[in-house]
Scaffold this motif. Structure first.
Motif, PDB file in Angstrom:
ATOM      1  N   PRO A   1      38.013  41.658  39.900  1.00  0.00           N
ATOM      2  CA  PRO A   1      38.088  41.414  38.457  1.00  0.00           C
ATOM      3  C   PRO A   1      39.461  40.925  38.004  1.00  0.00           C
ATOM      4  N   ARG A   2      40.503  41.555  38.484  1.00  0.00           N
ATOM      5  CA  ARG A   2      41.867  41.177  38.094  1.00  0.00           C
ATOM      6  C   ARG A   2      42.145  39.719  38.443  1.00  0.00           C
ATOM      7  N   GLN A   3      41.739  39.311  39.635  1.00  0.00           N
ATOM      8  CA  GLN A   3      41.951  37.943  40.095  1.00  0.00           C
ATOM      9  C   GLN A   3      41.213  36.941  39.210  1.00  0.00           C
ATOM     10  N   ILE A   4      39.992  37.260  38.806  1.00  0.00           N
ATOM     11  CA  ILE A   4      39.196  36.365  37.956  1.00  0.00           C
ATOM     12  C   ILE A   4      39.876  36.189  36.597  1.00  0.00           C
ATOM     13  N   PHE A   5      40.367  37.283  36.028  1.00  0.00           N
ATOM     14  CA  PHE A   5      41.044  37.206  34.738  1.00  0.00           C
ATOM     15  C   PHE A   5      42.326  36.372  34.840  1.00  0.00           C
ATOM     16  N   ILE A   6      43.083  36.564  35.902  1.00  0.00           N
ATOM     17  CA  ILE A   6      44.328  35.795  36.073  1.00  0.00           C
ATOM     18  C   ILE A   6      44.016  34.305  36.201  1.00  0.00           C
ATOM     19  N   GLU A   7      42.998  33.965  37.017  1.00  0.00           N
ATOM     20  CA  GLU A   7      42.616  32.563  37.190  1.00  0.00           C
ATOM     21  C   GLU A   7      42.103  31.943  35.897  1.00  0.00           C
ATOM     22  N   ALA A   8      41.613  32.789  34.982  1.00  0.00           N
ATOM     23  CA  ALA A   8      41.103  32.296  33.694  1.00  0.00           C
ATOM     24  C   ALA A   8      42.210  32.191  32.653  1.00  0.00           C
ATOM     25  N   GLY A   9      43.441  32.442  33.072  1.00  0.00           N
ATOM     26  CA  GLY A   9      44.575  32.258  32.174  1.00  0.00           C
ATOM     27  C   GLY A   9      45.010  33.499  31.424  1.00  0.00           C
ATOM     28  N   PHE A  10      44.536  34.651  31.821  1.00  0.00           N
ATOM     29  CA  PHE A  10      44.943  35.896  31.169  1.00  0.00           C
ATOM     30  C   PHE A  10      46.117  36.518  31.901  1.00  0.00           C
ATOM     31  N   ASP A  11      46.973  37.167  31.156  1.00  0.00           N
ATOM     32  CA  ASP A  11      48.076  37.925  31.724  1.00  0.00           C
ATOM     33  C   ASP A  11      47.552  39.344  31.958  1.00  0.00           C
ATOM     34  N   ASP A  12      47.456  39.729  33.229  1.00  0.00           N
ATOM     35  CA  ASP A  12      46.882  41.044  33.540  1.00  0.00           C
ATOM     36  C   ASP A  12      47.757  42.192  33.039  1.00  0.00           C
ATOM     37  N   GLU A  13      49.033  41.939  32.853  1.00  0.00           N
ATOM     38  CA  GLU A  13      49.920  42.966  32.303  1.00  0.00           C
ATOM     39  C   GLU A  13      49.613  43.203  30.819  1.00  0.00           C
ATOM     40  N   VAL A  14      49.257  42.148  30.112  1.00  0.00           N
ATOM     41  CA  VAL A  14      48.924  42.264  28.689  1.00  0.00           C
ATOM     42  C   VAL A  14      47.592  42.981  28.517  1.00  0.00           C
ATOM     43  N   LEU A  15      46.594  42.574  29.313  1.00  0.00           N
ATOM     44  CA  LEU A  15      45.271  43.188  29.189  1.00  0.00           C
ATOM     45  C   LEU A  15      45.260  44.626  29.695  1.00  0.00           C
ATOM     46  N   GLY A  16      45.896  44.853  30.796  1.00  0.00           N
ATOM     47  CA  GLY A  16      45.895  46.179  31.393  1.00  0.00           C
ATOM     48  C   GLY A  16      44.725  46.361  32.341  1.00  0.00           C
TER      49      GLY A  16
END
Length: 150
Positions: A48-63
């Motif tokens: 999941p984390r990898q998919i969000f990062i590839e979609a342009g999300f900052d995983d630190e912001v989302l948590g």
């Protein structure tokens, strides 16, 4: 471990992402196309984390918890009859009243009468069985006394 609110800067950044339908300081609503993309990529084995990062999300912001909760929720929703459709708009407040035709009213009342008849029959049968059990108990008090003396 508490509620993670976004700052105003983070909200502005998240609004720029094409996968975000809306965002507030408390939460995000994602576009359906992103949810579908997520499920496809997750089925291929991506985290999941990898998919969000590839979609342009900052995983630190989302948590981590927000990412994992979204993943779990979407996988459950995909198995529902409604799928990933957002049902919140249809399920708010009191149900809308529908004006029924006379035939619809009659049919509902007929079904209600049938249900009440069945309920009455069940209650009568329960009363009959209860009377029968009490009668059997009264007829055989010796068995109960012998077992209590032993």
């Amino acid at each position: 471990m508490g509620i993670h609110y976004f700052t105003e800067e983070q909200v502005k950044e998240l609004k720029q992402n094409p996968n975000v339908k809306s965002v507030s300081i408390k939460g995000i609503t994602y576009h359906k196309h992103f949810k579908n993309h997520f499920l496809i990529e997750h089925a291929k084995g991506k985290l999941p984390r990898q998919i969000f990062i590839e979609a342009g999300f900052d995983d630190e912001v989302l948590g981590e918890s927000r990412i994992n909760n979204s993943s779990n929720r979407w996988r459950k929703q995909s198995k529902r009859l409604e799928g990933l459709n957002d049902t919140r708009q249809r399920n708010l407040g009191r149900p809308k009243t529908k004006h029924l035709t006379k035939d619809e009213i009659i049919e509902r009342q007929r079904l209600e009468i049938e249900y009440l008849k069945q309920e009455r029959e069940l209650l009568l049968e329960l009363e009959r069985l209860e009377r029968l059990a009490i009668k059997k108990e009264k007829l055989s008090p010796g068995k109960n006394m012998k077992s209590s003396k032993d």
